[in-house]
Design a protein around this motif. Sequence first.
Motif, PDB file in Angstrom:
ATOM      1  N   CYS A   1      11.647  41.063  24.015  1.00 30.13           N
ATOM      2  CA  CYS A   1      11.967  42.073  22.839  1.00 30.13           C
ATOM      3  C   CYS A   1      12.218  43.355  23.423  1.00 30.13           C
ATOM      4  CB  CYS A   1      10.908  42.119  21.716  1.00 30.13           C
ATOM      5  SG  CYS A   1      10.616  40.682  20.905  1.00 30.13           S
ATOM      6  N   GLN A   2      12.845  43.578  24.857  1.00 28.40           N
ATOM      7  CA  GLN A   2      13.101  44.921  25.301  1.00 28.40           C
ATOM      8  C   GLN A   2      14.285  45.332  25.044  1.00 28.40           C
ATOM      9  OE1 GLN A   2      10.814  46.105  27.794  1.00 28.40           O
ATOM     10  NE2 GLN A   2       9.573  44.458  26.993  1.00 28.40           N
ATOM     11  N   PRO A   3      14.284  46.458  24.904  1.00 25.99           N
ATOM     12  CA  PRO A   3      15.519  47.259  24.489  1.00 25.99           C
ATOM     13  C   PRO A   3      16.725  47.186  25.193  1.00 25.99           C
ATOM     14  CG  PRO A   3      14.022  48.820  24.852  1.00 25.99           C
ATOM     15  CD  PRO A   3      13.016  47.616  24.821  1.00 25.99           C
ATOM     16  N   VAL A   4      17.979  47.166  25.046  1.00 23.06           N
ATOM     17  CA  VAL A   4      19.118  47.540  25.973  1.00 23.06           C
ATOM     18  C   VAL A   4      19.529  48.992  25.732  1.00 23.06           C
ATOM     19  CG1 VAL A   4      21.463  46.803  26.170  1.00 23.06           C
ATOM     20  CG2 VAL A   4      19.757  44.985  25.409  1.00 23.06           C
ATOM     21  N   ALA A   5      19.763  49.354  26.920  1.00 21.33           N
ATOM     22  CA  ALA A   5      20.237  50.850  26.865  1.00 21.33           C
ATOM     23  C   ALA A   5      21.493  51.051  26.281  1.00 21.33           C
ATOM     24  CB  ALA A   5      20.414  51.369  28.463  1.00 21.33           C
ATOM     25  N   ALA A   6      21.547  51.553  25.062  1.00 16.80           N
ATOM     26  CA  ALA A   6      22.398  51.914  24.007  1.00 16.80           C
ATOM     27  C   ALA A   6      22.278  52.825  22.801  1.00 16.80           C
ATOM     28  CB  ALA A   6      23.231  50.456  23.611  1.00 16.80           C
ATOM     29  N   LYS A   7      23.112  53.107  22.190  1.00 16.53           N
ATOM     30  CA  LYS A   7      22.846  54.051  21.206  1.00 16.53           C
ATOM     31  C   LYS A   7      22.296  53.486  20.010  1.00 16.53           C
ATOM     32  CE  LYS A   7      26.240  57.531  21.976  1.00 16.53           C
ATOM     33  NZ  LYS A   7      27.505  58.076  21.862  1.00 16.53           N
ATOM     34  N   THR A   8      22.769  52.102  19.698  1.00 18.18           N
ATOM     35  CA  THR A   8      22.165  51.476  18.734  1.00 18.18           C
ATOM     36  C   THR A   8      20.745  50.485  19.074  1.00 18.18           C
ATOM     37  OG1 THR A   8      24.373  50.865  17.729  1.00 18.18           O
ATOM     38  CG2 THR A   8      22.517  49.163  17.325  1.00 18.18           C
ATOM     39  N   ASN A   9      19.723  50.577  18.293  1.00 15.57           N
ATOM     40  CA  ASN A   9      18.593  49.983  18.718  1.00 15.57           C
ATOM     41  C   ASN A   9      18.593  48.503  18.626  1.00 15.57           C
ATOM     42  OD1 ASN A   9      16.031  49.251  19.004  1.00 15.57           O
ATOM     43  ND2 ASN A   9      15.233  50.013  17.140  1.00 15.57           N
ATOM     44  N   TYR A  10      18.772  47.936  20.061  1.00 15.39           N
ATOM     45  CA  TYR A  10      18.843  46.584  19.929  1.00 15.39           C
ATOM     46  C   TYR A  10      17.473  45.834  20.226  1.00 15.39           C
ATOM     47  CZ  TYR A  10      23.933  47.218  20.368  1.00 15.39           C
ATOM     48  OH  TYR A  10      25.196  47.697  20.136  1.00 15.39           O
ATOM     49  N   ASN A  11      16.503  46.780  20.136  1.00 16.01           N
ATOM     50  CA  ASN A  11      14.945  46.221  20.204  1.00 16.01           C
ATOM     51  C   ASN A  11      14.613  44.996  19.243  1.00 16.01           C
ATOM     52  OD1 ASN A  11      12.721  45.800  21.628  1.00 16.01           O
ATOM     53  ND2 ASN A  11      11.920  47.879  20.668  1.00 16.01           N
ATOM     54  N   VAL A  12      15.357  44.194  19.115  1.00 14.85           N
ATOM     55  CA  VAL A  12      14.790  43.133  18.202  1.00 14.85           C
ATOM     56  C   VAL A  12      14.616  41.660  18.946  1.00 14.85           C
ATOM     57  CG1 VAL A  12      15.866  44.085  16.331  1.00 14.85           C
ATOM     58  CG2 VAL A  12      17.349  42.615  17.434  1.00 14.85           C
ATOM     59  N   CYS A  13      14.025  40.966  18.529  1.00  9.55           N
ATOM     60  CA  CYS A  13      13.830  39.534  19.213  1.00  9.55           C
ATOM     61  C   CYS A  13      15.211  38.673  18.952  1.00  9.55           C
ATOM     62  CB  CYS A  13      12.649  38.829  18.835  1.00  9.55           C
ATOM     63  SG  CYS A  13      11.184  39.708  19.178  1.00  9.55           S
ATOM     64  N   PHE A  14      15.342  37.879  19.883  1.00  8.50           N
ATOM     65  CA  PHE A  14      16.624  36.885  19.818  1.00  8.50           C
ATOM     66  C   PHE A  14      16.528  35.903  18.936  1.00  8.50           C
ATOM     67  CE2 PHE A  14      18.570  32.997  21.025  1.00  8.50           C
ATOM     68  CZ  PHE A  14      19.913  33.710  21.255  1.00  8.50           C
TER      69      PHE A  14
END
Length: 68
Positions: A15-28
């Motif tokens: 659940c680690q975030p990806v560096a981007a403007k959108t919050n991709y910190n969600v579980c696959f």
Amino acid sequence: MKKLFFALAFALLFCQPVAAKTNYNVCFRSLDADVDGRMSKGEFLVAFSDGDTSVFDLADADRDGLVS
């Protein structure tokens, strides 16, 4: 207690975030709507309608249109 620790550590790892403007910190798993173990670009866009599809394209290493 040991199993709980490892389960929590495993969940946090994926659940680690990806560096981007959108919050991709969600579980696959929460993105995999049809629970087939793969995330399609359509599932990605449902979760992140304003998302940067280049993030999906980077994760799709074999260019099959799915992230697994």
